[in-house]
Design a protein around this motif. Structure first.
Motif, PDB file in Angstrom:
ATOM      1  N   GLU A  60       0.812  -1.225   0.000  1.00 28.77           N
ATOM      2  CA  GLU A  60       0.000   0.000   0.000  1.00 28.77           C
ATOM      3  C   GLU A  60       0.840   1.267   0.000  1.00 28.77           C
ATOM      4  O   GLU A  60       0.557   2.207  -0.734  1.00 28.77           O
ATOM      5  N   ARG A  61       1.846   1.315   0.859  1.00 28.08           N
ATOM      6  CA  ARG A  61       2.570   2.557   1.101  1.00 28.08           C
ATOM      7  C   ARG A  61       4.003   2.565   0.581  1.00 28.08           C
ATOM      8  O   ARG A  61       4.614   3.619   0.485  1.00 28.08           O
ATOM      9  N   GLY A  62       4.565   1.396   0.375  1.00 30.62           N
ATOM     10  CA  GLY A  62       5.969   1.282   0.024  1.00 30.62           C
ATOM     11  C   GLY A  62       6.771   0.830   1.228  1.00 30.62           C
ATOM     12  O   GLY A  62       6.416   1.122   2.377  1.00 30.62           O
ATOM     13  N   PHE A  63       7.847   0.120   0.971  1.00 29.92           N
ATOM     14  CA  PHE A  63       8.670  -0.413   2.054  1.00 29.92           C
ATOM     15  C   PHE A  63       9.270   0.701   2.905  1.00 29.92           C
ATOM     16  O   PHE A  63       9.184   0.681   4.127  1.00 29.92           O
ATOM     17  N   GLU A  64       9.905   1.662   2.252  1.00 30.83           N
ATOM     18  CA  GLU A  64      10.589   2.736   2.978  1.00 30.83           C
ATOM     19  C   GLU A  64       9.639   3.592   3.814  1.00 30.83           C
ATOM     20  O   GLU A  64      10.015   4.098   4.862  1.00 30.83           O
ATOM     21  N   GLN A  65       8.409   3.748   3.332  1.00 27.43           N
ATOM     22  CA  GLN A  65       7.455   4.616   4.017  1.00 27.43           C
ATOM     23  C   GLN A  65       6.737   3.924   5.177  1.00 27.43           C
ATOM     24  O   GLN A  65       5.989   4.568   5.910  1.00 27.43           O
ATOM     25  N   THR A  66       6.938   2.642   5.359  1.00 29.76           N
ATOM     26  CA  THR A  66       6.253   1.880   6.403  1.00 29.76           C
ATOM     27  C   THR A  66       7.151   1.748   7.624  1.00 29.76           C
ATOM     28  O   THR A  66       8.326   1.418   7.501  1.00 29.76           O
ATOM     29  N   THR A  67       6.575   2.019   8.780  1.00 30.40           N
ATOM     30  CA  THR A  67       7.337   1.899  10.028  1.00 30.40           C
ATOM     31  C   THR A  67       6.927   0.633  10.778  1.00 30.40           C
ATOM     32  O   THR A  67       5.845   0.081  10.556  1.00 30.40           O
ATOM     33  N   VAL A  68       7.787   0.208  11.678  1.00 29.86           N
ATOM     34  CA  VAL A  68       7.478  -0.946  12.528  1.00 29.86           C
ATOM     35  C   VAL A  68       6.246  -0.643  13.374  1.00 29.86           C
ATOM     36  O   VAL A  68       5.388  -1.508  13.566  1.00 29.86           O
ATOM     37  N   ALA A  69       6.114   0.592  13.834  1.00 31.72           N
ATOM     38  CA  ALA A  69       4.938   0.970  14.629  1.00 31.72           C
ATOM     39  C   ALA A  69       3.650   0.775  13.833  1.00 31.72           C
ATOM     40  O   ALA A  69       2.643   0.291  14.371  1.00 31.72           O
ATOM     41  N   GLU A  70       3.670   1.128  12.563  1.00 30.47           N
ATOM     42  CA  GLU A  70       2.484   0.942  11.726  1.00 30.47           C
ATOM     43  C   GLU A  70       2.179  -0.538  11.519  1.00 30.47           C
ATOM     44  O   GLU A  70       1.008  -0.949  11.515  1.00 30.47           O
ATOM     45  N   ILE A  71       3.210  -1.328  11.357  1.00 21.70           N
ATOM     46  CA  ILE A  71       3.021  -2.772  11.182  1.00 21.70           C
ATOM     47  C   ILE A  71       2.390  -3.370  12.429  1.00 21.70           C
ATOM     48  O   ILE A  71       1.400  -4.109  12.348  1.00 21.70           O
ATOM     49  N   THR A  72       2.946  -3.043  13.581  1.00 15.56           N
ATOM     50  CA  THR A  72       2.423  -3.626  14.822  1.00 15.56           C
ATOM     51  C   THR A  72       1.023  -3.113  15.127  1.00 15.56           C
ATOM     52  O   THR A  72       0.189  -3.866  15.637  1.00 15.56           O
ATOM     53  N   ASN A  73       0.755  -1.869  14.788  1.00 15.96           N
ATOM     54  CA  ASN A  73      -0.589  -1.323  14.997  1.00 15.96           C
ATOM     55  C   ASN A  73      -1.604  -2.096  14.159  1.00 15.96           C
ATOM     56  O   ASN A  73      -2.659  -2.490  14.643  1.00 15.96           O
ATOM     57  N   ARG A  74      -1.273  -2.322  12.893  1.00 15.77           N
ATOM     58  CA  ARG A  74      -2.190  -3.057  12.024  1.00 15.77           C
ATOM     59  C   ARG A  74      -2.375  -4.496  12.498  1.00 15.77           C
ATOM     60  O   ARG A  74      -3.459  -5.048  12.399  1.00 15.77           O
ATOM     61  N   ALA A  75      -1.319  -5.093  13.011  1.00 17.22           N
ATOM     62  CA  ALA A  75      -1.385  -6.487  13.475  1.00 17.22           C
ATOM     63  C   ALA A  75      -2.016  -6.604  14.862  1.00 17.22           C
ATOM     64  O   ALA A  75      -2.338  -7.712  15.296  1.00 17.22           O
ATOM     65  N   GLY A  76      -2.177  -5.468  15.538  1.00 19.41           N
ATOM     66  CA  GLY A  76      -2.725  -5.499  16.889  1.00 19.41           C
ATOM     67  C   GLY A  76      -1.738  -6.043  17.905  1.00 19.41           C
ATOM     68  O   GLY A  76      -2.121  -6.687  18.877  1.00 19.41           O
ATOM     69  N   LEU A  77      -0.454  -5.750  17.677  1.00 12.81           N
ATOM     70  CA  LEU A  77       0.604  -6.247  18.542  1.00 12.81           C
ATOM     71  C   LEU A  77       1.524  -5.098  18.941  1.00 12.81           C
ATOM     72  O   LEU A  77       1.353  -3.978  18.480  1.00 12.81           O
ATOM     73  N   THR A  78       2.499  -5.400  19.773  1.00  8.30           N
ATOM     74  CA  THR A  78       3.432  -4.374  20.223  1.00  8.30           C
ATOM     75  C   THR A  78       4.726  -4.445  19.431  1.00  8.30           C
ATOM     76  O   THR A  78       5.048  -5.467  18.822  1.00  8.30           O
ATOM     77  N   GLU A  79       5.483  -3.360  19.475  1.00  5.87           N
ATOM     78  CA  GLU A  79       6.788  -3.357  18.820  1.00  5.87           C
ATOM     79  C   GLU A  79       7.715  -4.381  19.471  1.00  5.87           C
ATOM     80  O   GLU A  79       8.527  -5.007  18.788  1.00  5.87           O
ATOM     81  N   ARG A  80       7.572  -4.565  20.745  1.00  2.00           N
ATOM     82  CA  ARG A  80       8.377  -5.576  21.437  1.00  2.00           C
ATOM     83  C   ARG A  80       8.121  -6.961  20.842  1.00  2.00           C
ATOM     84  O   ARG A  80       9.064  -7.735  20.630  1.00  2.00           O
ATOM     85  N   THR A  81       6.871  -7.259  20.555  1.00  2.00           N
ATOM     86  CA  THR A  81       6.533  -8.537  19.928  1.00  2.00           C
ATOM     87  C   THR A  81       7.153  -8.621  18.544  1.00  2.00           C
ATOM     88  O   THR A  81       7.691  -9.663  18.155  1.00  2.00           O
ATOM     89  N   PHE A  82       7.098  -7.531  17.795  1.00  2.54           N
ATOM     90  CA  PHE A  82       7.707  -7.515  16.462  1.00  2.54           C
ATOM     91  C   PHE A  82       9.176  -7.907  16.555  1.00  2.54           C
ATOM     92  O   PHE A  82       9.642  -8.787  15.824  1.00  2.54           O
ATOM     93  N   PHE A  83       9.914  -7.273  17.454  1.00  2.00           N
ATOM     94  CA  PHE A  83      11.353  -7.507  17.539  1.00  2.00           C
ATOM     95  C   PHE A  83      11.687  -8.857  18.184  1.00  2.00           C
ATOM     96  O   PHE A  83      12.820  -9.306  18.098  1.00  2.00           O
TER      97      PHE A  83
END
Length: 189
Positions: free
Chosen positions: A22-45
């Motif tokens: 949707e947005r491009g790789f560079e324009q996407t942040t980890v915070a946006e990914i975790t928000n969409r997944a309903g998870l925390t950044e800690r879980t992402f990492f």
């Protein structure tokens, strides 16, 4: 969906890929990914070192499948046949992920850094196949040539398969076998 529900890794992968498309790789942040997944950044990492790893996280399993197929091929198998076993093992892992693979390819093709990473992944695959062949007693330069040829066959077959509109009954394994047959015919002497 709660954070404690199973499938966090898959949810993160799905959310990341959707956002990258949707947005491009560079324009996407980890915070946006975790928000969409309903998870925390800690879980992402816990699952990924960085946002690139979402696109390349299956590399170890893919390499292992190749090596195991070559190692498990009959002792009388020619190097080319052992390599074919490896490619068919990879195809079995990718067959049901065609749409995911298309989206992933779109994201990678749009980013030079990701393209470079994909090339490194393919070089690792060639090296792993050559190493497995050497362990079977295949001498140099044959082991390296067959490993590199295997990656070339895989790349051509994968691109053909991605370009097809999903003809019923036509699997990645079918396309790989077609390419292996083409290579055999081209090098028959």
């Amino acid at each position: 969906m709660g954070r404690w529900e199973p499938g966090a890794r898959e949810r993160l992968e799905r959310a990341a890929l959707e956002l990258y498309v949707e947005r491009g790789f560079e324009q996407t942040t980890v915070a946006e990914i975790t928000n969409r997944a309903g998870l925390t950044e800690r879980t992402f990492f816990r699952h990924f070192a960085d946002k690139r790893e979402v696109l390349f996280s299956g590399q170890t399993e893919l390499l292992d499948a190749c090596v195991n197929a070559i190692t498990g091929a009959p002792g009388t198998a020619a190097p080319r046949d052992a390599m074919a076993e490896a490619l068919h093992a990879v195809s079995a892992r990718l067959q049901d992920r065609r749409e995911h693979a298309r989206q992933r390819r779109t994201v990678i093709d749009a980013n030079p850094g990701l393209k470079e990473r994909e090339l490194l992944k393919l070089a690792s695959l060639a090296s792993a196949m050559a190493d497995a062949l050497r362990r079977r007693g295949v001498a140099e330069p044959t082991a390296s040539l067959v490993g590199e040829a295997g990656v070339a066959v895989f790349k051509v077959a994968f691109e053909r398969w991605m370009g097809e509109s999903g003809a019923p009954g036509r699997t990645l394994a079918d396309v790989i076998q077609e390419c292996l047959d083409d290579l055999k015919a081209a090098t028959a002497g």
